[in-house]
Motif scaffolding. Sequence first.
Motif, PDB file in Angstrom:
ATOM      1  N   GLY A 228       0.785  -1.221   0.000  1.00  0.00           N
ATOM      2  CA  GLY A 228       0.000   0.000   0.000  1.00  0.00           C
ATOM      3  C   GLY A 228       0.820   1.276   0.000  1.00  0.00           C
ATOM      4  N   ILE A 229       2.138   1.157  -0.039  1.00  0.00           N
ATOM      5  CA  ILE A 229       3.010   2.328  -0.023  1.00  0.00           C
ATOM      6  C   ILE A 229       3.409   2.683  -1.448  1.00  0.00           C
ATOM      7  CG2 ILE A 229       5.276   3.199   0.703  1.00  0.00           C
ATOM      8  CD1 ILE A 229       3.441   2.916   3.033  1.00  0.00           C
TER       9      ILE A 229
ATOM     10  N   MET B 277       5.598  -1.951  10.070  1.00  0.00           N
ATOM     11  CA  MET B 277       5.194  -0.617  10.519  1.00  0.00           C
ATOM     12  C   MET B 277       3.702  -0.373  10.293  1.00  0.00           C
ATOM     13  SD  MET B 277       6.656   3.048   9.180  1.00  0.00           S
ATOM     14  CE  MET B 277       5.672   3.134   7.694  1.00  0.00           C
ATOM     15  N   ALA B 278       3.071   0.209  11.288  1.00  0.00           N
ATOM     16  CA  ALA B 278       1.667   0.618  11.153  1.00  0.00           C
ATOM     17  C   ALA B 278       1.607   1.860  10.273  1.00  0.00           C
ATOM     18  CB  ALA B 278       1.073   0.923  12.522  1.00  0.00           C
ATOM     19  N   LEU B 279       0.730   1.847   9.292  1.00  0.00           N
ATOM     20  CA  LEU B 279       0.582   3.004   8.406  1.00  0.00           C
ATOM     21  C   LEU B 279      -0.407   4.011   8.956  1.00  0.00           C
ATOM     22  CD1 LEU B 279       0.529   1.131   4.987  1.00  0.00           C
ATOM     23  CD2 LEU B 279       2.476   2.134   6.200  1.00  0.00           C
ATOM     24  N   THR B 280      -1.275   3.546   9.851  1.00  0.00           N
ATOM     25  CA  THR B 280      -2.236   4.413  10.516  1.00  0.00           C
ATOM     26  C   THR B 280      -2.295   4.006  11.991  1.00  0.00           C
ATOM     27  OG1 THR B 280      -4.064   2.920  10.007  1.00  0.00           O
ATOM     28  CG2 THR B 280      -3.666   4.717   8.444  1.00  0.00           C
ATOM     29  N   ASP B 281      -2.844   4.850  12.815  1.00  0.00           N
ATOM     30  CA  ASP B 281      -3.013   4.515  14.227  1.00  0.00           C
ATOM     31  C   ASP B 281      -3.934   3.303  14.351  1.00  0.00           C
ATOM     32  OD1 ASP B 281      -1.521   6.795  14.657  1.00  0.00           O
ATOM     33  OD2 ASP B 281      -3.167   7.974  15.483  1.00  0.00           O
TER      34      ASP B 281
ATOM     35  N   TRP C 148       5.961   9.036   4.135  1.00  0.00           N
ATOM     36  CA  TRP C 148       5.610   8.011   3.163  1.00  0.00           C
ATOM     37  C   TRP C 148       4.372   8.454   2.449  1.00  0.00           C
ATOM     38  CZ3 TRP C 148       5.266   7.199   8.414  1.00  0.00           C
ATOM     39  CH2 TRP C 148       4.016   6.940   8.945  1.00  0.00           C
ATOM     40  N   GLU C 149       4.142   7.868   1.296  1.00  0.00           N
ATOM     41  CA  GLU C 149       2.988   8.226   0.491  1.00  0.00           C
ATOM     42  C   GLU C 149       2.158   6.982   0.234  1.00  0.00           C
ATOM     43  OE1 GLU C 149       1.983  10.384  -3.768  1.00  0.00           O
ATOM     44  OE2 GLU C 149       3.997  10.501  -2.940  1.00  0.00           O
TER      45      GLU C 149
ATOM     46  N   ILE D 264       2.106  11.243   4.138  1.00  0.00           N
ATOM     47  CA  ILE D 264       1.972  11.225   5.594  1.00  0.00           C
ATOM     48  C   ILE D 264       3.342  11.520   6.173  1.00  0.00           C
ATOM     49  CG2 ILE D 264       1.411   9.824   7.611  1.00  0.00           C
ATOM     50  CD1 ILE D 264      -0.402   8.159   5.679  1.00  0.00           C
ATOM     51  N   ALA D 265       3.463  12.594   6.940  1.00  0.00           N
ATOM     52  CA  ALA D 265       4.728  12.907   7.594  1.00  0.00           C
ATOM     53  C   ALA D 265       4.927  11.960   8.759  1.00  0.00           C
ATOM     54  CB  ALA D 265       4.733  14.352   8.088  1.00  0.00           C
ATOM     55  N   ALA D 266       6.144  11.472   8.902  1.00  0.00           N
ATOM     56  CA  ALA D 266       6.445  10.547   9.990  1.00  0.00           C
ATOM     57  C   ALA D 266       6.288  11.251  11.330  1.00  0.00           C
ATOM     58  CB  ALA D 266       7.852   9.994   9.834  1.00  0.00           C
ATOM     59  N   PRO D 267       5.528  10.682  12.261  1.00  0.00           N
ATOM     60  CA  PRO D 267       5.304  11.313  13.566  1.00  0.00           C
ATOM     61  C   PRO D 267       6.590  11.588  14.334  1.00  0.00           C
ATOM     62  CG  PRO D 267       3.787   9.500  13.261  1.00  0.00           C
ATOM     63  CD  PRO D 267       4.764   9.453  12.119  1.00  0.00           C
ATOM     64  N   SER D 268       7.598  10.743  14.197  1.00  0.00           N
ATOM     65  CA  SER D 268       8.836  10.932  14.956  1.00  0.00           C
ATOM     66  C   SER D 268       9.528  12.235  14.586  1.00  0.00           C
ATOM     67  CB  SER D 268       9.787   9.752  14.746  1.00  0.00           C
ATOM     68  OG  SER D 268      10.153   9.656  13.389  1.00  0.00           O
TER      69      SER D 268
END
Length: 136
Positions: free
Chosen positions: A5-6, A46-50, A117-118, A125-129
């Motif tokens: 999905g990326i 990695m989770a792509l969404t919460d 990531w897109e 989506i900007a990486a939260p970190s």
Amino acid sequence: MYPSGIASFSFSFSDHAMQWLCGTTTDDNGREIGNFALFGDLLARMALTDGVANGFHRPLMLSAGQAQYSEEQLSSQWNMGRKRIRNLLATLTGMGLIDTCRSRVASVMSFPCLLQWEIAENGRIAAPSIHEQREE
């Protein structure tokens, strides 16, 4: 093995991390595995969404950009002893590729080298970190 999905990733790698990613690691049977393949396998978790991580005895809520992991599971899947897995994760942490947090409940990693990531349907989506680092 790589996240589905990326559409694209944006990373920031140090020279040392880039050299390591281009190298190989030998498993317990003497087979060489590309380091980028190992890193890609971690990214695939990695989770792509919460949401809640699946496949663990004690699932927990993950933020987008985090992955729940088990050294035992990685040891089995990568055919390496747990001590080697722990050393590999320490190497990845030292190069800024991952950051780990272990507790009695679960082990979670994030990817400080990941800028964004897109996803085809959701856009970038900007990486939260990255946001957390900028706020400090």
